[in-house]
Design a protein around this motif. Structure first.
Motif, PDB file in Angstrom:
ATOM      1  N   ARG A   1     -12.501   8.149 -12.398  1.00  0.00           N
ATOM      2  CA  ARG A   1     -13.170   6.889 -12.726  1.00  0.00           C
ATOM      3  C   ARG A   1     -13.404   6.136 -11.412  1.00  0.00           C
ATOM      4  N   TYR A   2     -14.683   5.962 -11.050  1.00  0.00           N
ATOM      5  CA  TYR A   2     -15.007   5.355  -9.752  1.00  0.00           C
ATOM      6  C   TYR A   2     -16.356   4.664  -9.875  1.00  0.00           C
ATOM      7  N   ILE A   3     -16.438   3.424  -9.436  1.00  0.00           N
ATOM      8  CA  ILE A   3     -17.710   2.698  -9.522  1.00  0.00           C
ATOM      9  C   ILE A   3     -18.764   3.457  -8.716  1.00  0.00           C
TER      10      ILE A   3
ATOM     11  N   GLY B   1     -17.643   8.885  -1.528  1.00  0.00           N
ATOM     12  CA  GLY B   1     -16.828   8.449  -2.682  1.00  0.00           C
ATOM     13  C   GLY B   1     -16.033   9.601  -3.276  1.00  0.00           C
ATOM     14  N   THR B   2     -16.322   9.940  -4.524  1.00  0.00           N
ATOM     15  CA  THR B   2     -15.581  11.008  -5.224  1.00  0.00           C
ATOM     16  C   THR B   2     -15.993  12.417  -4.799  1.00  0.00           C
ATOM     17  N   THR B   3     -17.055  12.542  -4.027  1.00  0.00           N
ATOM     18  CA  THR B   3     -17.651  13.822  -3.586  1.00  0.00           C
ATOM     19  C   THR B   3     -18.483  14.510  -4.659  1.00  0.00           C
TER      20      THR B   3
ATOM     21  N   ASN C   1     -19.131  11.979   4.436  1.00  0.00           N
ATOM     22  CA  ASN C   1     -18.302  10.944   5.055  1.00  0.00           C
ATOM     23  C   ASN C   1     -18.021   9.803   4.094  1.00  0.00           C
ATOM     24  N   ASP C   2     -16.895   9.157   4.279  1.00  0.00           N
ATOM     25  CA  ASP C   2     -16.620   7.886   3.603  1.00  0.00           C
ATOM     26  C   ASP C   2     -15.575   7.155   4.434  1.00  0.00           C
ATOM     27  N   ILE C   3     -15.627   5.824   4.361  1.00  0.00           N
ATOM     28  CA  ILE C   3     -14.674   5.027   5.136  1.00  0.00           C
ATOM     29  C   ILE C   3     -13.276   5.039   4.515  1.00  0.00           C
TER      30      ILE C   3
ATOM     31  N   ASN D   1     -16.804   4.897   9.758  1.00  0.00           N
ATOM     32  CA  ASN D   1     -17.924   4.086   9.314  1.00  0.00           C
ATOM     33  C   ASN D   1     -19.184   4.963   9.429  1.00  0.00           C
ATOM     34  N   SER D   2     -19.903   5.118   8.345  1.00  0.00           N
ATOM     35  CA  SER D   2     -21.064   6.015   8.355  1.00  0.00           C
ATOM     36  C   SER D   2     -22.091   5.632   9.417  1.00  0.00           C
ATOM     37  N   LEU D   3     -22.165   4.334   9.722  1.00  0.00           N
ATOM     38  CA  LEU D   3     -23.164   3.901  10.699  1.00  0.00           C
ATOM     39  C   LEU D   3     -22.895   4.524  12.071  1.00  0.00           C
TER      40      LEU D   3
ATOM     41  N   ILE E   1     -28.049   8.589   0.682  1.00  0.00           N
ATOM     42  CA  ILE E   1     -27.334   7.326   0.895  1.00  0.00           C
ATOM     43  C   ILE E   1     -27.087   6.657  -0.447  1.00  0.00           C
ATOM     44  N   ASP E   2     -25.820   6.499  -0.783  1.00  0.00           N
ATOM     45  CA  ASP E   2     -25.459   5.874  -2.065  1.00  0.00           C
ATOM     46  C   ASP E   2     -24.489   4.728  -1.781  1.00  0.00           C
ATOM     47  N   PRO E   3     -25.004   3.595  -1.300  1.00  0.00           N
ATOM     48  CA  PRO E   3     -24.114   2.523  -0.835  1.00  0.00           C
ATOM     49  C   PRO E   3     -23.582   1.672  -1.993  1.00  0.00           C
TER      50      PRO E   3
ATOM     51  N   LYS F   1     -14.163  -3.007   5.173  1.00  0.00           N
ATOM     52  CA  LYS F   1     -15.222  -3.800   4.525  1.00  0.00           C
ATOM     53  C   LYS F   1     -16.595  -3.212   4.811  1.00  0.00           C
ATOM     54  N   SER F   2     -17.454  -3.190   3.784  1.00  0.00           N
ATOM     55  CA  SER F   2     -18.780  -2.588   3.950  1.00  0.00           C
ATOM     56  C   SER F   2     -19.861  -3.639   4.119  1.00  0.00           C
ATOM     57  N   SER F   3     -20.763  -3.403   5.074  1.00  0.00           N
ATOM     58  CA  SER F   3     -21.881  -4.332   5.281  1.00  0.00           C
ATOM     59  C   SER F   3     -22.862  -4.262   4.105  1.00  0.00           C
TER      60      SER F   3
HETATM   61  C1  LIG Z   1     -21.504   3.929  -4.611  1.00  0.00           C
HETATM   62  S1  LIG Z   1     -20.086   4.596  -3.824  1.00  0.00           S
HETATM   63  C2  LIG Z   1     -20.533   6.267  -3.596  1.00  0.00           C
HETATM   64  C3  LIG Z   1     -20.292   7.049  -4.826  1.00  0.00           C
HETATM   65  C4  LIG Z   1     -20.461   8.544  -4.648  1.00  0.00           C
HETATM   66  N1  LIG Z   1     -21.849   8.916  -4.464  1.00  0.00           N
HETATM   67  C5  LIG Z   1     -19.870   9.278  -5.827  1.00  0.00           C
HETATM   68  O1  LIG Z   1     -20.605   9.979  -6.543  1.00  0.00           O
HETATM   69  O2  LIG Z   1     -18.673   9.145  -6.063  1.00  0.00           O
HETATM   70  C6  LIG Z   1     -20.189   3.919  -2.214  1.00  0.00           C
HETATM   71  C7  LIG Z   1     -19.166   4.471  -1.224  1.00  0.00           C
HETATM   72  O3  LIG Z   1     -19.536   4.007   0.079  1.00  0.00           O
HETATM   73  C8  LIG Z   1     -18.367   3.854   0.848  1.00  0.00           C
HETATM   74  N2  LIG Z   1     -18.753   2.993   1.989  1.00  0.00           N
HETATM   75  C9  LIG Z   1     -19.240   1.746   1.963  1.00  0.00           C
HETATM   76  N3  LIG Z   1     -19.589   1.345   3.199  1.00  0.00           N
HETATM   77  C10 LIG Z   1     -19.314   2.369   4.038  1.00  0.00           C
HETATM   78  C11 LIG Z   1     -19.484   2.570   5.438  1.00  0.00           C
HETATM   79  N4  LIG Z   1     -20.007   1.636   6.222  1.00  0.00           N
HETATM   80  N5  LIG Z   1     -19.128   3.757   5.954  1.00  0.00           N
HETATM   81  C12 LIG Z   1     -18.592   4.723   5.175  1.00  0.00           C
HETATM   82  N6  LIG Z   1     -18.412   4.587   3.835  1.00  0.00           N
HETATM   83  C13 LIG Z   1     -18.770   3.421   3.268  1.00  0.00           C
HETATM   84  C14 LIG Z   1     -17.375   3.262  -0.129  1.00  0.00           C
HETATM   85  O4  LIG Z   1     -16.053   3.463   0.304  1.00  0.00           O
HETATM   86  C15 LIG Z   1     -17.718   4.032  -1.426  1.00  0.00           C
HETATM   87  O5  LIG Z   1     -16.912   5.152  -1.598  1.00  0.00           O
END
Ligand SMILES: C[S@@+](CC[C@H](N)C(=O)[O-])C[C@H]1O[C@@H](n2cnc3c(N)ncnc32)[C@H](O)[C@@H]1O
Length: 352
Positions: A2-4, A34-36, A52-54, A214-216, A229-231, A269-271
């Motif tokens: 369960r993940y937003i 996120g969940t991959t 990648n994920d933070i 950080n993905s950036l 990109i799924d922010p 924290k995410s921008s």
């Molecule tokens: C909408 S979720 C992705 C969900 C993923 N596609 C899935 O199916 O589970 C957004 C993700 O972006 C990550 N995130 C936000 N800002 C980030 C950044 N600047 N660098 C890396 N990861 C970031 C969050 O930790 C979160 O896991």
């Protein structure tokens, strides 16, 4: 899990959109993993994955599902402990999971901070896990760490076991999907005895690469055919919503505070949780990525307006937009949107 924003139930429809727009490639960069779910889907289709994920718990899942390509053998551990085979068909992972399900309980960080008995001295004792399940989680987490310290498991076996724990925890948590608050009464799921469950391994012959930054900072360094990109799409940061999962993954005894027992999260924290910085960074990604095809998955109720997204992406090539309608995630059904049962996922395709 369960993940937003988990795309598990949408990824096939997203892929159909890509296919019908003639988006093809051999490598895929899952930029916010996120969940991959998305990386796993395209890995199973035979693509080489960068991911990648933070958040560190996402990295554990990425190591287990994306980087690792084969069933773990647990040879060193099996020599040491001489596991009983749980059934004729059981794999080494099944046997190790079964062993972990039978070790003695331990009162550790999770018990002391997130169960009512362990946290009984604070004003509102925390009810994230039953007392017994808190001890089970601590016992399993500490055993995995001890095996790693004693060189009885390989790095990839370590992350596979952590992924099993991360995935299993959400089946026993006394929460409405996220960990920013706990229920004041026990949800039936939370009072069942915790059982570790094996994950399903994704086999592949590709060299897949995973990161935890950080993905950036990676955008200009990873050259794949497709960047996905799924922010985050609103002001809610991910870490406070999943702080306990992060702590179970890191098991770093953080100082925690407040009713929820939250860890510090300024670094994570995410921008993308602020509309101005989100648009600025979308522009940065589109300009810096060497990937020829950029896919942006975004929610129709997201804080970046559709017109601004199209304007930014159009500076770099040809843009098209497709939509998928789907049922709302339960813990997002708050505020004005409560009455709307469906939302739309918007798939922007930029061909540079
Ligand atoms: C909408 S979720 C992705 C969900 C993923 N596609 C899935 O199916 O589970 C957004 C993700 O972006 C990550 N995130 C936000 N800002 C980030 C950044 N600047 N660098 C890396 N990861 C970031 C969050 O930790 C979160 O896991």
């Amino acid at each position: 899990m369960r993940y937003i924003g988990n795309k598990e139930n949408l990824v096939e429809r997203i892929d159909n959109i890509l296919v019908s727009n003639n988006v093809v490639g051999k490598s895929f960069f899952d930029f916010f993993a996120g969940t991959t779910s998305v990386g796993r889907y395209f890995k199973n289709k035979g693509l080489r994955i960068y991911s990648n994920d933070i958040l560190y718990f996402s990295y554990c899942l990425q190591k287990a599902y994306i980087e690792n390509n084969s069933e773990p053998k647990f040879s060193l551990l099996t020599n040491e402990l001489n596991f009983a085979k749980t059934s004729f068909f059981s794999t080494p992972l099944d046997n190790v999971v079964e062993y972990l399900n039978n070790i003695d309980d331990v009162e550790g960080f999770i018990y002391w901070n997130y169960t009512p008995e362990g946290s009984k001295n604070i004003e509102t004792p925390r009810m994230y896990f039953s007392n017994e399940n808190g001890r089970r989680i601590d016992a399993i987490r500490q055993q995995i760490e001890a095996w790693k310290m004693n060189h009885l498991i390989t790095e990839s076996e370590y992350f596979i076991l952590l992924a099993c724990l991360i995935e299993s925890v959400s089946f026993y948590s006394n929460v409405a999907g996220v960990y920013s608050a706990f229920y004041k009464k026990w949800d039936p799921r939370a009072i069942k005895r915790f059982q570790l469950r094996p994950i399903r391994i994704c086999n592949s012959d590709k060299h897949n690469c995973v990161f935890n930054t950080n993905s950036l900072d990676l955008v200009s360094k990873v050259n794949a055919d497709i960047i996905y990109i799924d922010p985050p799409y609103n002001g809610r940061q991910y870490l406070p919503n999943y702080h306990i999962i992060e702590t179970i993954a890191k098991y770093d005894n953080p100082s925690v505070k407040g009713v929820a027992g939250m860890r510090e999260y300024s670094i994570e924290k995410s921008s993308f949780c602020n509309s101005k910085t989100a648009l600025r960074d979308l522009d940065y990604i589109a300009s810096c990525t060497p990937c020829e095809i950029l896919i942006l998955s975004y929610n129709s109720e997201g804080i970046m307006p559709q017109q601004s997204i199209v304007e930014i992406l159009s500076n770099y090539g040809e843009v098209s937009l497709n939509e998928i309608e789907y049922p709302r995630f339960k813990s997002n059904s708050n505020g004005l949107s409560k009455t709307k049962k469906h939302i739309r996922e918007q798939i922007y395709i930029l061909k540079k």
